[in-house]
Structure formats: structure tokens, C-alpha cells
Motif scaffolding. Structure first.
Motif, PDB file in Angstrom:
ATOM      1  N   SER A   1     -91.570 132.553 -32.696  1.00  0.00           N
ATOM      2  CA  SER A   1     -91.899 132.271 -31.332  1.00  0.00           C
ATOM      3  C   SER A   1     -91.737 133.175 -30.497  1.00  0.00           C
ATOM      4  CB  SER A   1     -91.392 131.058 -30.969  1.00  0.00           C
ATOM      5  OG  SER A   1     -91.678 129.581 -31.685  1.00  0.00           O
ATOM      6  N   ASN A   2     -92.769 133.792 -29.805  1.00  0.00           N
ATOM      7  CA  ASN A   2     -92.979 134.822 -28.782  1.00  0.00           C
ATOM      8  C   ASN A   2     -92.846 133.990 -27.460  1.00  0.00           C
ATOM      9  OD1 ASN A   2     -93.129 137.225 -30.193  1.00  0.00           O
ATOM     10  ND2 ASN A   2     -95.279 136.808 -30.526  1.00  0.00           N
ATOM     11  N   VAL A   3     -91.647 134.281 -26.854  1.00  0.00           N
ATOM     12  CA  VAL A   3     -91.424 133.630 -25.390  1.00  0.00           C
ATOM     13  C   VAL A   3     -91.612 134.559 -24.279  1.00  0.00           C
ATOM     14  CG1 VAL A   3     -89.627 132.186 -23.974  1.00  0.00           C
ATOM     15  CG2 VAL A   3     -89.948 131.935 -26.596  1.00  0.00           C
ATOM     16  N   ASN A   4     -92.718 134.318 -23.321  1.00  0.00           N
ATOM     17  CA  ASN A   4     -92.675 135.323 -22.170  1.00  0.00           C
ATOM     18  C   ASN A   4     -92.051 134.476 -21.058  1.00  0.00           C
ATOM     19  OD1 ASN A   4     -94.440 137.440 -23.397  1.00  0.00           O
ATOM     20  ND2 ASN A   4     -95.983 136.172 -23.437  1.00  0.00           N
ATOM     21  N   ILE A   5     -91.185 134.902 -20.442  1.00  0.00           N
ATOM     22  CA  ILE A   5     -90.409 134.499 -19.323  1.00  0.00           C
ATOM     23  C   ILE A   5     -90.375 135.288 -17.986  1.00  0.00           C
ATOM     24  CG2 ILE A   5     -87.940 134.066 -18.687  1.00  0.00           C
ATOM     25  CD1 ILE A   5     -87.099 134.226 -21.347  1.00  0.00           C
ATOM     26  N   VAL A   6     -90.959 134.323 -17.272  1.00  0.00           N
ATOM     27  CA  VAL A   6     -91.031 134.647 -15.683  1.00  0.00           C
ATOM     28  C   VAL A   6     -89.855 134.167 -14.619  1.00  0.00           C
ATOM     29  CG1 VAL A   6     -92.718 134.591 -13.747  1.00  0.00           C
ATOM     30  CG2 VAL A   6     -93.587 134.683 -16.137  1.00  0.00           C
ATOM     31  N   PRO A   7     -89.140 135.067 -14.334  1.00  0.00           N
ATOM     32  CA  PRO A   7     -87.916 134.646 -13.353  1.00  0.00           C
ATOM     33  C   PRO A   7     -88.767 134.190 -11.863  1.00  0.00           C
ATOM     34  CG  PRO A   7     -87.625 136.767 -14.004  1.00  0.00           C
ATOM     35  CD  PRO A   7     -89.016 136.548 -14.329  1.00  0.00           C
ATOM     36  N   THR A   8     -88.130 132.800 -11.732  1.00  0.00           N
ATOM     37  CA  THR A   8     -88.884 132.038 -10.643  1.00  0.00           C
ATOM     38  C   THR A   8     -87.428 131.629  -9.603  1.00  0.00           C
ATOM     39  OG1 THR A   8     -90.392 131.303 -11.954  1.00  0.00           O
ATOM     40  CG2 THR A   8     -89.841 130.099  -9.885  1.00  0.00           C
ATOM     41  N   GLU A   9     -87.660 131.597  -8.331  1.00  0.00           N
ATOM     42  CA  GLU A   9     -86.963 131.126  -7.351  1.00  0.00           C
ATOM     43  C   GLU A   9     -87.501 129.855  -6.579  1.00  0.00           C
ATOM     44  OE1 GLU A   9     -83.812 134.820  -6.344  1.00  0.00           O
ATOM     45  OE2 GLU A   9     -85.532 134.140  -4.841  1.00  0.00           O
ATOM     46  N   TYR A  10     -86.802 128.770  -6.302  1.00  0.00           N
ATOM     47  CA  TYR A  10     -87.263 127.936  -5.415  1.00  0.00           C
ATOM     48  C   TYR A  10     -86.308 127.796  -4.275  1.00  0.00           C
ATOM     49  CZ  TYR A  10     -90.036 125.543  -9.131  1.00  0.00           C
ATOM     50  OH  TYR A  10     -90.891 125.486 -10.198  1.00  0.00           O
ATOM     51  N   ARG A  11     -86.863 128.268  -3.188  1.00  0.00           N
ATOM     52  CA  ARG A  11     -86.272 128.093  -1.488  1.00  0.00           C
ATOM     53  C   ARG A  11     -86.598 126.816  -0.849  1.00  0.00           C
ATOM     54  NH1 ARG A  11     -84.110 132.943  -0.715  1.00  0.00           N
ATOM     55  NH2 ARG A  11     -84.381 134.604  -1.888  1.00  0.00           N
ATOM     56  N   TYR A  12     -85.546 125.991  -0.539  1.00  0.00           N
ATOM     57  CA  TYR A  12     -85.894 124.838   0.037  1.00  0.00           C
ATOM     58  C   TYR A  12     -85.644 124.783   1.664  1.00  0.00           C
ATOM     59  CZ  TYR A  12     -85.495 123.075  -4.748  1.00  0.00           C
ATOM     60  OH  TYR A  12     -85.644 122.708  -5.993  1.00  0.00           O
ATOM     61  N   LEU A  13     -85.913 124.106   2.251  1.00  0.00           N
ATOM     62  CA  LEU A  13     -85.739 123.872   3.744  1.00  0.00           C
ATOM     63  C   LEU A  13     -84.327 123.884   3.938  1.00  0.00           C
ATOM     64  CD1 LEU A  13     -88.227 121.338   4.816  1.00  0.00           C
ATOM     65  CD2 LEU A  13     -88.476 123.695   5.182  1.00  0.00           C
ATOM     66  N   SER A  14     -83.270 123.460   3.265  1.00  0.00           N
ATOM     67  CA  SER A  14     -81.906 123.386   3.542  1.00  0.00           C
ATOM     68  C   SER A  14     -81.297 124.662   3.035  1.00  0.00           C
ATOM     69  CB  SER A  14     -81.246 122.499   2.543  1.00  0.00           C
ATOM     70  OG  SER A  14     -81.415 122.838   1.084  1.00  0.00           O
TER      71      SER A  14
END
Length: 230
Positions: A136-149
Motif C-alpha cells: 500500500s502506497n500512503v501519501n501523507i499531508v500534514p494538517t493543522e486545525y486552528r480553533y477559535l479557542s
């Protein structure tokens, strides 16, 4: 989006796989990455749990294969040491009982391209080749969720491509399930935002203005219609 500048951090990979017809004695979790780090038969935060037989396993088929293997070994004068012979006996007994194995835990890998794979060891290669072989080839994209808090949740998005490579009788490579991963150099940032009250007033005025314009247009059309009536 922004460039991923994280250095020195690890990427936790949670695995939970069940092999219903393979005993735990022959399964090995190995990992290697582009930095040259190579780990074999990992046991830190990785566990193997013996599973009860899930279905009737055809030992006759394996016995037939082992018989062919024994003939081939005699022909090529392959011999095993005492430890290997004991392992083969244990594996034969486990397969005869239809034992399976659940492999689960967490792999902490460096944030560089690499792979981890679950392979067989302790089995004769001719028998091992009959078990499995896929990737299995897995392409990973780093992601950040920034909340109002102002809390930040670092995570990853990924896409997977699977393929299977059948092994031929002439192959001498060990079969395994491979997971090849690569990280994108770009980080995706998703922000939670609250629209201002001024934005709400602007949208409300636009809706009211549009409603008023349509009402006036309707009145003009009706007025002209009455004037042209005989």
C-alpha cells in the motif's frame, strides 16, 4: 498552506491487523526509512496476540507443499540448524490448529519517507512465498486545525493506493505486506473563523435590497400590463 518545517518530531502510526491463518511465531514487523534507520522484528509498543481458529484450515494443502519443499531441499541439499527445525515444528503445529495472529500497536517513525512491513520469518522460503505479498502506497499531508479557542490540533490527511504482486516459484524474496509512506512538504492549515456582525449586516442589506428590487420590477411589469390591456 505553508511549508512543513517540523524537525526532530516523530509520526505515530497505529496498526491493527489480523492474519487468521498465520501463527504469531512467524510474523515480524520491520521498518526502514530514507535516513538509513532499519529496525527488524519490532517489539516496542507492538504486540502480537494469538487468535482462536476462525475457520477450518486446510493442513493437507500445506503438508503437500511442505512435502514438495522437502523434496526440493534434498535435491539442493539445504539443511536447517536445530533452532530452525524446532521453529518449523512449532509453526506446523500452529498451522494444523488453525491459529491466527493479531498484530497491533504504535510505530513511532521519523518524518521522512520510508516503509514498514509485516513479513514472515522462520518458515522455509518456498512455503512462505505461498502466504501473501502486497503493498500500500500512503501519501501523507500534514494538517493543522486552528480553533477559535486558539487550540491547535496537528494531524494528517492521507490517500492510499493498494496493489498486489504475485510471487513466482523462482523468486527468492520473502513475501510481506508493505506500507510505503511519503510526507508532503506542504502543511494544510484549516482555521475556524467567526464572521463579524458587520458582515451579517452587509449580507442582510444585500438580501433586503434584492427583495425590494424584485418587488419594484414586478410592480412595473404589472402596471405596464394593465396600461396595454384593451
Amino acid at each position: 498552506m505553508s511549508v512543513d518545517v517540523k524537525r526532530g518530531e516523530t509520526l505515530p502510526i497505529h496498526i491493527n491487523m489480523t492474519f487468521p491463518a498465520l501463527p504469531c511465531q512467524v510474523l515480524s514487523v520491520d521498518a526502514i526509512d530514507m535516513s538509513g534507520k532499519h529496525e527488524v522484528d519490532l517489539d516496542t509498543n507492538i504486540w502480537k496476540l494469538q487468535c482462536e481458529p476462525m475457520y477450518a484450515f486446510s493442513w493437507k494443502e500445506w503438508k503437500s507443499r511442505l512435502h514438495d519443499v522437502d523434496s526440493s531441499e534434498k535435491k539442493h541439499e539445504h539443511k536447517f540448524d536445530a533452532d530452525a527445525e524446532e521453529m518449523i515444528k512449532t509453526v506446523k503445529h500452529a498451522m494444523e490448529n488453525g491459529e491466527g495472529c493479531r498484530v497491533y500497536g504504535v510505530l513511532d517513525v521519523q518524518r521522512v519517507a520510508g516503509n514498514f512491513h509485516i513479513s514472515v520469518h522462520g518458515l522455509n522460503i518456498f512455503v512462505a512465498q505461498q502466504i501473501f505479498g502486497g503493498a500500500s502506497n500512503v501519501n501523507i499531508v500534514p494538517t493543522e486545525y486552528r480553533y477559535l479557542s486558539k487550540d491547535v490540533l496537528p494531524t494528517n490527511q492521507f490517500s492510499v493506493t493498494e496493489y498486489f504482486v504475485p510471487l513466482r516459484e523462482t523468486d527468492r524474496s520473502w513475501p510481506a505486506v508493505y506500507f510505503l509512506y511519503d510526507l508532503s512538504p506542504i502543511t494544510v492549515t484549516i482555521k475556524e473563523e467567526r464572521r463579524s456582525f458587520l458582515h451579517f449586516i452587509t449580507r442582510l442589506c444585500a438580501v433586503l435590497g434584492g427583495t425590494f428590487a424584485l418587488t419594484e420590477l414586478n410592480n412595473v411589469l404589472r402596471s405596464n400590463s394593465f396600461k396595454t390591456s384593451p
